[in-house]
Design an enzyme around this catalytic site. Structure first.
Site, mmCIF file in Angstrom:
data_model
loop_
_atom_site.group_PDB
_atom_site.id
_atom_site.type_symbol
_atom_site.label_atom_id
_atom_site.label_comp_id
_atom_site.label_asym_id
_atom_site.label_seq_id
_atom_site.Cartn_x
_atom_site.Cartn_y
_atom_site.Cartn_z
ATOM 1 N N HIS A 40 4.794 -38.109 -50.867
ATOM 2 C CA HIS A 40 3.947 -37.101 -51.492
ATOM 3 C C HIS A 40 4.761 -35.901 -51.972
ATOM 4 O O HIS A 40 4.247 -34.789 -51.996
ATOM 5 C CB HIS A 40 2.857 -36.667 -50.505
ATOM 6 C CG HIS A 40 1.994 -37.807 -50.066
ATOM 7 N ND1 HIS A 40 1.042 -38.366 -50.886
ATOM 8 C CD2 HIS A 40 1.992 -38.542 -48.926
ATOM 9 C CE1 HIS A 40 0.461 -39.381 -50.247
ATOM 10 N NE2 HIS A 40 1.030 -39.508 -49.057
ATOM 11 N N LYS A 52 19.452 -14.042 -32.197
ATOM 12 C CA LYS A 52 18.905 -14.982 -31.215
ATOM 13 C C LYS A 52 17.581 -14.523 -30.635
ATOM 14 O O LYS A 52 16.694 -15.317 -30.402
ATOM 15 C CB LYS A 52 19.922 -15.170 -30.084
ATOM 16 C CG LYS A 52 19.491 -16.273 -29.166
ATOM 17 C CD LYS A 52 20.652 -17.023 -28.625
ATOM 18 C CE LYS A 52 20.194 -18.255 -27.914
ATOM 19 N NZ LYS A 52 19.768 -19.311 -28.840
ATOM 20 N N GLU A 84 20.267 -23.484 -40.573
ATOM 21 C CA GLU A 84 20.625 -22.258 -39.845
ATOM 22 C C GLU A 84 22.125 -21.994 -39.870
ATOM 23 O O GLU A 84 22.561 -20.866 -40.066
ATOM 24 C CB GLU A 84 20.243 -22.397 -38.366
ATOM 25 C CG GLU A 84 18.852 -22.023 -37.998
ATOM 26 C CD GLU A 84 18.627 -22.136 -36.493
ATOM 27 O OE1 GLU A 84 18.027 -21.235 -35.943
ATOM 28 O OE2 GLU A 84 19.049 -23.150 -35.867
ATOM 29 N N GLU A 114 13.495 -30.188 -36.394
ATOM 30 C CA GLU A 114 14.540 -29.490 -35.650
ATOM 31 C C GLU A 114 15.925 -29.809 -36.225
ATOM 32 O O GLU A 114 16.775 -28.921 -36.342
ATOM 33 C CB GLU A 114 14.443 -29.874 -34.154
ATOM 34 C CG GLU A 114 15.477 -29.254 -33.236
ATOM 35 C CD GLU A 114 15.495 -27.739 -33.201
ATOM 36 O OE1 GLU A 114 14.596 -27.089 -33.756
ATOM 37 O OE2 GLU A 114 16.466 -27.185 -32.636
ATOM 38 N N ARG A 124 22.675 -10.992 -30.249
ATOM 39 C CA ARG A 124 21.422 -10.322 -30.610
ATOM 40 C C ARG A 124 21.477 -9.664 -31.989
ATOM 41 O O ARG A 124 20.485 -9.136 -32.472
ATOM 42 C CB ARG A 124 21.079 -9.259 -29.567
ATOM 43 C CG ARG A 124 20.904 -9.804 -28.184
ATOM 44 C CD ARG A 124 20.601 -8.706 -27.215
ATOM 45 N NE ARG A 124 19.283 -8.159 -27.423
ATOM 46 C CZ ARG A 124 18.185 -8.626 -26.856
ATOM 47 N NH1 ARG A 124 18.244 -9.624 -26.008
ATOM 48 N NH2 ARG A 124 17.022 -8.067 -27.100
ATOM 49 N N TRP A 170 21.119 -5.580 -35.508
ATOM 50 C CA TRP A 170 20.525 -6.503 -36.475
ATOM 51 C C TRP A 170 19.633 -5.609 -37.326
ATOM 52 O O TRP A 170 18.642 -5.061 -36.845
ATOM 53 C CB TRP A 170 19.711 -7.578 -35.760
ATOM 54 C CG TRP A 170 19.194 -8.630 -36.692
ATOM 55 C CD1 TRP A 170 19.844 -9.760 -37.085
ATOM 56 C CD2 TRP A 170 17.921 -8.656 -37.344
ATOM 57 N NE1 TRP A 170 19.056 -10.481 -37.946
ATOM 58 C CE2 TRP A 170 17.880 -9.840 -38.123
ATOM 59 C CE3 TRP A 170 16.805 -7.808 -37.363
ATOM 60 C CZ2 TRP A 170 16.771 -10.186 -38.906
ATOM 61 C CZ3 TRP A 170 15.706 -8.151 -38.134
ATOM 62 C CH2 TRP A 170 15.702 -9.328 -38.891
ATOM 63 N N LYS A 184 18.436 -26.968 -37.692
ATOM 64 C CA LYS A 184 19.812 -26.768 -37.207
ATOM 65 C C LYS A 184 20.778 -26.724 -38.376
ATOM 66 O O LYS A 184 21.647 -25.871 -38.452
ATOM 67 C CB LYS A 184 20.256 -27.898 -36.255
ATOM 68 C CG LYS A 184 19.662 -27.924 -34.881
ATOM 69 C CD LYS A 184 20.090 -26.808 -33.963
ATOM 70 C CE LYS A 184 19.286 -25.564 -34.112
ATOM 71 N NZ LYS A 184 18.073 -25.338 -33.432
ATOM 72 N N CYS A 197 19.235 -6.602 -31.843
ATOM 73 C CA CYS A 197 20.048 -5.460 -31.460
ATOM 74 C C CYS A 197 20.344 -5.546 -29.959
ATOM 75 O O CYS A 197 19.461 -5.832 -29.162
ATOM 76 C CB CYS A 197 19.411 -4.111 -31.736
ATOM 77 S SG CYS A 197 19.093 -3.797 -33.460
ATOM 78 N N ASN A 226 16.726 -0.326 -30.087
ATOM 79 C CA ASN A 226 16.375 -1.683 -30.500
ATOM 80 C C ASN A 226 14.862 -1.681 -30.691
ATOM 81 O O ASN A 226 14.128 -1.336 -29.784
ATOM 82 C CB ASN A 226 16.780 -2.664 -29.388
ATOM 83 C CG ASN A 226 16.166 -4.043 -29.570
ATOM 84 O OD1 ASN A 226 15.813 -4.426 -30.686
ATOM 85 N ND2 ASN A 226 16.030 -4.777 -28.485
ATOM 86 N N GLY A 227 14.413 -2.031 -31.898
ATOM 87 C CA GLY A 227 12.973 -2.043 -32.160
ATOM 88 C C GLY A 227 12.661 -1.419 -33.503
ATOM 89 O O GLY A 227 13.553 -1.250 -34.336
#
Ligand code: G6P
Length: 613
Positions: free
Chosen positions: A509, A608, A493, A486, A27, A73, A490, A2, A99-100
Site C-alpha cells: 500500500h 537520551k 537515529e 525498532e 543528556r 541540549w 536504530k 541537559c 534543565n527544563g
C-alpha cells in the site's frame, strides 16, 4: 535533557565537575560550561562537547572547592557560547544552570527589561537568574529564600543549581518536573541530574521532590524547603550503581558494549523472578495489585521512542497470552487527547530513564483519573518509578548510548513475564503451556549469547554492503512488526539513513513504489504463523529487483534461496522472537553508523533523557 552537576566540599571542584559532565553527556552535547566559586565567581563555557570545554579551560584558573557544570541540549536559543550555561545575572552576583523550559519566560523577561535588566542570550535561563536577582535585591534575601520566592512566579519545568558570589559557601538547587539527585558525602554534597556523577563519591542520595528547594552549605546538614515555605523531611537512599557500569569496558562505544551485554542484562531482568525448573514467574510489583490486574477490563500502555516499540510488542504478548485488551499510545498524544480512562483500566508506562516528560505527564493524568498505574522503568528512583502505584524495574544497568538497545530487550523481557503471569492468573494459559513458556523464556539469555557470537562477522559484512544506502525499508509481521519499527529507528537515529518500518503486508500500500536495486529491504521472517505470507512478501520485493536481507530462524532453507543475505537466529517460541530478532538489527545499525563515521553514542540532535515536551 541537559545534564546538571554540582559540587560543594573540601576537594577541588573542577575535576569532579568535568568527570561528572562526561558521565552526563548522554543528556545533551550542544554546549558545556562550568562555574567555580573561589571568592569570586568564574564562568567558562563553550559550544560543543566536554572535551572542547576542557581544552578551552586548560590554561585558566580552575581553583575552588565549590562549583557547578552543565551540558546542554538546546531548547531556547541556538547552541553557541553565549547561550551555553551557566548564565550570570546582570550584576554578576548570581550564576545558574538549568534543565527544563520556563514557559512564562517572555512575560518575566519583559517585566525585567522594564526594570532595567539587559539580556545577552536568547535563553529562558538568563531570565530566571535575573528574576532571582531581582527578588533577592528587593528585600536583601539569602539566596535560598530568593530562589524559593522567585520560583513561585515561574511556570514550566526546571532543575536548577544556583550560586551566589556574596554567599560563597552555599549551593542552592530546586526542581519541578526535571530530575535532581543530591549525594551526601563526608563533608560534601554532590548534585546531579542522575546518580552517575555522584556514585564515585558517595552512595547516599536524596531524590529532590517537585517544588522543593535544597540548600547545600559547607559544614551544615542538607536543608530542604517546599516552594510554600514548609520545611521538608528527606529520606536518604542507597544507590547500587557501580562505576564499572559507567565505563566502556574495552568496547569502542557504549552502544556496542550495551548490545553485547544483552545476554547478561536479560538474565538480570529475570533474576529472582522466574524459576524454569519449578516453572513459575513472579513479579513483586504485581503481587499487591493482582486482583485489580486480573480483573481489569483493559490495559493502556504509554511510552515514547524505543519504549513505545516495546509497548507494541506488549500488545501482541498480552492480548495473545492473557486475552486482555491492550491499547498502545504515544504518551504525547494520549495526554492532549482527553482520553477515556476508567477506574478499572491499568495504565502501564514504559520508560528507560523514568524521566521522559510526556510519559510522566500522561501517567499523572491517568492516575488522577483513577486508573491503576504501573511502571516498567530502568533508572531506580526516577520520577516515573516514584509516581506509579506499583512497578517493576528492568535492572539492565545504566544505558549510556543514546540509541536504546539493552533497555529495549529488558523491557520486552519484563513484558513477557507480565504476559505470562496475567495469562496464567486470568485462566487463559493452562499450567502446562505456562510452564513451557517460562522454560523457553529462561533460555533466551543463552540463545542471545550464541546469536551474538554467530552473527557478529556476518552483520559487519552486510553493513559494509549497505553503508552507502540512502533509504532502507524494514518489514515484519505480528510479533516482528514492532521489531521492524525498532530496526528502522536504530538505523535512522545513528547513521542518518532514512529508514521506515512497515507491517510486511502493508508494503503493497505504498512503500513498494520505492523498491529498486539500491534500497535494502530488511525482512524479519522468523514467524511460524504467517510464514508463507512473509515468503510471498519477499518474492514481491525480489520481483521488483529489491535487495533482501532476511532475519530467519536457524535452518530456514526456503528464504535462504530467495534472499540476498540471511541472518539466522536460534529458534524460540514465537512470542519471544523479538528478544532475539532485534539483536542483529541493533548490531547492523551500529556497524553502518560506524562505517559512515557517525558519532554512534551521541548522534546529532538527539538526547537520551527527553525531559522537555
Ligand atoms: C529518547 C531516546 C530513546 C528513548 C526515548 C524514550 O528519544 O533517545 O532511546 O527510547 O527517548 O525514553 P525513555 O527513557 O522514556 O524510555
Amino acid at each position: 535533557m541537559c545534564g546538571i552537576v554540582g559540587y560543594i566540599g573540601l576537594k577541588k571542584a573542577y575535576p569532579i565537575l568535568i568527570k561528572g559532565l562526561t558521565r552526563l553527556e548522554y543528556r545533551g552535547y550542544d554546549s558545556t560550561g562550568i562555574a567555580l566559586q573561589n571568592g569570586s565567581l568564574r564562568v567558562y563555557k563553550k559550544k560543543g562537547k566536554v572535551a572542547e570545554l576542557e581544552a578551552f579551560v586548560k590554561d585558566k584558573d580552575t581553583s575552588g572547592n565549590i562549583g557547578m557544570g552543565h551540558t546542554r541540549w538546546a531548547t531556547h536559543g541556538k547552541p553557541d557560547d553565549i547561550n551555553a550555561h551557566p548564565h550570570e545575572s546582570s550584576s554578576g552576583r548570581l550564576v545558574l544552570i538549568h534543565n527544563g523550559i520556563i514557559e512564562n519566560y517572555s512575560v518575566l523577561k519583559s517585566a525585567l527589561i522594564r526594570l532595567g535588566y539587559d539580556f545577552n542570550s536568547e535563553t529562558d535561563t538568563e531570565v530566571l537568574v535575573n528574576l532571582i536577582e531581582e527578588v533577592q535585591k528587593q528585600e536583601n534575601l539569602p539566596i535560598e529564600e530568593a530562589v524559593r520566592q522567585a520560583l513561585t512566579q515561574v511556570h514550566g519545568a526546571y532543575a536548577i543549581v544556583v550560586m551566589d558570589r556574596d554567599d560563597p559557601n552555599k549551593i542552592v538547587a530546586a526542581r519541578r518536573s526535571s530530575p535532581l539527585v543530591i549525594g551526601i558525602g563526608k563533608g560534601e554534597f554532590l548534585i546531579g541530574s542522575d546518580a552517575t556523577p555522584i556514585v564515585e563519591h558517595t552512595k547516599n542520595v536524596v531524590y529532590l521532590e517537585d517544588e522543593q528547594v535544597a540548600t547545600c552549605a559547607l559544614g551544615q546538614e542538607l536543608s530542604i524547603k517546599t516552594l510554600r515555605n514548609e520545611v521538608a523531611t528527606h529520606t536518604v537512599h542507597k544507590i547500587e550503581l557501580e562505576i564499572e557500569q559507567l565505563e566502556k569496558g574495552g568496547y569502542d562505544h557504549f552502544m556496542l558494549k550495551e548490545i553485547f551485554e544483552q545476554p547478561t542484562t536479560i538474565a538480570e531482568c529475570m533474576r529472582g523472578r522466574m524459576n524454569a525448573e519449578e516453572g513459575w514467574v513472579r513479579l513483586g510489583g504485581m503481587d499487591e495489585y493482582m486482583k485489580r490486574l486480573v480483573n481489569a477490563e483493559r490495559m493502556i500502555i504509554l511510552g515514547c521512542g524505543t519504549s513505545w516499540h516495546a509497548a507494541m510488542i506488549a500488545e501482541y504478548l498480552i492480548e495473545d497470552l492473557a486475552r486482555l485488551p491492550v491499547e498502545v499510545e504515544y504518551a504525547s498524544e494520549f495526554r492532549y487527547r482527553n482520553p477515556v480512562v476508567r477506574e478499572n483500566d491499568i495504565v502501564l508506562a514504559i520508560s528507560q530513564s523514568g524521566e521522559t516528560a510526556d510519559t510522566f505527564a500522561a501517567l499523572e493524568m491517568a492516575k488522577q483519573r483513577g486508573a491503576l498505574t504501573y511502571g516498567i522503568v530502568n533508572v531506580v528512583g526516577s520520577s516515573i518509578a516514584r509516581l506509579t502505584h506499583s512497578g517493576s524495574y528492568i535492572h539492565v544497568g545504566p544505558e549510556i548510548g543514546v540509541a536504546s538497545t539493552k533497555a529495549f530487550t529488558g523491557q520486552v523481557t519484563m513484558l513477557s513475564m507480565m504476559a505470562l503471569i496475567l495469562g496464567y492468573e486470568r485462566g487463559f494459559l493452562p499450567k502446562s503451556q505456562y510452564q513451557k513458556l517460562v522454560q523457553e523464556l529462561s533460555l533466551i539469555p543463552k540463545k542471545a549469547e550464541e546469536l551474538l557470537q554467530k552473527c557478529q562477522k556476518q552483520v559487519e559484512y552486510i553493513a559494509g554492503e549497505f553503508k552507502d544506502a540512502s533509504n532502507a525499508l524494514y518489514l515484519g509481521r505480528g510479533y516482528n512488526f514492532p521489531v521492524a519499527l525498532e530496526g528502522a529507528l536504530k538505523l535512522k537515529e545513528i547513521s542518518y539513513i532514512h529508514a521506515e518500518g512497515y507491517p510486511a503486508a502493508e508494503m503493497k500500500h505504498g512503500p513498494i513504489a520505492l523498491i529498486d536495486e539500491n534500497m535494502p529491504v530488511f525482512v524479519i521472517a522468523t514467524n511460524k504463523s504467517a510464514y508463507e505470507k512473509v515468503v510471498s512478501n519477499i518474492q514481491e520485493v525480489k520481483a521488483r529487483k529489491g535487495v533482501v536481507v532476511a532475519v530467519v530462524t536457524e535452518g530456514d532453507e526456503i528464504i535462504k534461496k530467495l534472499a540476498d543475505h540471511t541472518i539466522e537466529i536460534p529458534e524460540t517460541e514465537e512470542p519471544f522472537t523479538p528478544l532475539l530478532s532485534v539483536i542483529p538489527l541493533q548490531l547492523l545499525a551500529y556497524h553502518i553508523a560506524f562505517l559512515r563515521g557517525c558519532h554512534v553514542d551521541q548522534p546529532r540532535n538527539l538526547a537520551k533523557s527527553v525531559t522537555v515536551e
